[in-house]
Enzyme design. Structure first.
Site, PDB file in Angstrom:
ATOM      1  CE  LYS A 207      -4.009   1.784   2.636  1.00 58.53           C
ATOM      2  NZ  LYS A 207      -4.855   1.501   3.812  1.00 58.53           N
TER       3      LYS A 207
ATOM      4  CB  SER B 170      -8.336   0.247   6.084  1.00 63.15           C
ATOM      5  OG  SER B 170      -8.962   1.449   6.422  1.00 63.15           O
TER       6      SER B 170
ATOM      7  CB  SER C 173      -8.187   3.342   3.414  1.00 64.10           C
ATOM      8  OG  SER C 173      -7.276   2.742   4.316  1.00 64.10           O
TER       9      SER C 173
END
Length: 457
Positions: free
Chosen positions: A80, A179, A155
């Protein structure tokens, strides 16, 4: 089957036997990305395929010489964008910020590189990680590989899309309230929010973890072998511990399993979501476990307090920007953050105190349930919402009402994983959340793997 669709456990065994080469796998993943990325938009920074190809050749030579750096040597992986990689800008998904350019790798990055893994690129996230969707002022929208009309979740939106699309078998996301797990349930993935401190972070804070996202529990467990363990840069990291990450041996006989389907705050779960979780509970009960119903223990005021504090934190980020830069922040996130304008210092600290209330009440509820070995629940009240929505329930102050099942475990630090449990009539996946006792990450993964086998039987 296309090599891009093979799991890490299958690939690792094939590498060890000399039946597959990391070079062939890297090329297959590169082709998949070329085909899918123009419509999915999962990457913030894709590594040069030629660099990945060279790293794959080096891995192949190590395997041929019997000198792999780890069981995952030559395995493709994505990280990420908020996991630091030296020289790769970190904009936190926001068009309004000047990206930080880290001078050194985060512990996660160092570990995957030290294990000989092939970093394919850095995946996108929404503004400051404060959306459960694929919307970003910087990146635009990330789309679900399953159906572009369905939300990816967030997210860790790019990581989830990459995992579901076959951009390699292994992906690392982060999670402060759901997330990792929300993309997990809405994209049909296996994911793990590990115990707090299990995987070291460059910048730890309350509730934040990094964890694996994959297509099977066994693959998540393989990645945990590389990622878990202390690092001096993270003062919250757990001490070194010998953990058996094998996922084959779970005997449900005699296990005490909590079943939590009524949160008592936030949005109530849809009937199909509850039914999917109950099917898992029924299966483990039929296999010999004792399943006990667990009632609500949290109230709306705790979730509202958490929301209030997160708004204030994001308002501080927003206020540091120039007016022009503020105008570039995603409007939904900016408006949500500005909901903290006018709060007093007491209001903000009362919001922060809600985190401790969640911790205390959740620990107390776990004890009242008889200290179960596991707890099963929905991951979210609903299946994937429409892709155009920034949040499942974006209106009337309900932006965080969908994290009622996931958020408590960030506060207690307990491990919580997701695995596919069923589907809605229109095909949208529905996951089950498997929560473990403190520090029993391996038990969560074994339970997830047990259900995968039971579901397939």
């Amino acid at each position: 089957m296309d090599l891009a669709d093979l799991g890490a456990a299958v690939l690792a065994d094939a590498y060890a036997r000399g039946e597959l080469s990391p070079v062939d796998v890297a090329e297959a993943v590169s082709r998949r990305i070329d085909d899918e990325e123009p419509r999915l938009n999962a990457f913030w920074s894709r590594d040069d395929p030629e660099d990945v190809h060279r790293a794959a050749h080096a891995s192949a030579e190590r395997w041929a010489g019997g000198r792999p750096l780890s069981v995952l040597d030559g395995m493709p992986v994505t990280l990420k964008e908020n996991i630091a990689r030296a020289g790769i800008p970190m904009p936190a998904g926001c068009a309004g910020v000047t990206p930080v350019v880290p001078a050194q790798d985060a512990p996660v990055t160092r570990r995957v590189l030290g294990a000989g893994m092939l970093v394919i690129g850095s995946t996108v996230m929404p503004d400051w990680g404060m959306l459960s969707s694929g919307h970003s002022s910087l990146h635009g929208q990330t789309f679900s590989p399953l159906d572009p009309s369905w939300s990816t979740g967030g997210s860790s939106s790019g990581a989830g899309a990459a995992a579901a699309a076959g951009y390699g078998p292994l992906h690392v996301g982060t999670d402060i309230g759901g997330s990792i797990r929300l993309p997990g349930t809405w994209l049909g993935l296996a994911t793990l929010k590990p115990s707090a401190g299990r995987i070291p972070l460059q910048a730890p804070y309350l509730g934040r973890v990094a964890g694996p996202m994959a297509r099977s529990a066994a693959d998540c467990a393989l990645l945990m072998r590389v990622l878990a363990g202390p690092d001096p840069v993270d003062w919250t990291s757990l001490p070194a511990q010998e953990i058996d990450w094998g996922t084959d041996a779970l005997d449900p006989v005699g296990l005490r399993v909590g079943l939590w389907t009524s949160p008592g705050y936030g949005m109530p779960p849809e009937p199909e979501t509850v039914a999917a979780v109950r099917r898992v509970a029924d299966a483990i009960a039929d296999a010999g476990a004792q399943v006990v119903e667990v009632g609500p223990w949290l109230e709306q005021e705790q979730l509202d307090g958490v929301d209030r504090f997160w708004r204030a934190r994001s308002l501080a980020d927003l206020a540091r920007l120039s007016p022009d830069a503020q105008a570039r922040v995603l409007p939904y996130v900016a408006e949500w953050a500005r909901g903290a304008e006018g709060l007093s210092g007491t209001d903000v600290m009362d919001g922060y105190a809600a985190f401790a209330q969640v911790q205390a009440r959740t620990v107390e509820a776990w004890a009242r349930a008889g200290d179960p070995d596991l707890l099963l629940s929905p991951v979210a009240p609903c299946a994937a919402p429409p892709a155009q929505l920034p949040m499942p329930y974006p209106d009337e102050g309900r932006g965080m009402w969908h994290i009622n099942f996931t958020m408590p475990w960030n506060m207690t630090g307990q491990p919580a994983g997701t695995v596919a449990a069923g589907a809605m009539p229109d095909g949208r996946p529905v996951g089950v959340q498997v929560v473990g006792r403190p520090f029993d990450d391996a038990g969560v993964l074994r339970t997830m793997a047990w259900w995968e086998r039971a579901r397939a039987a």
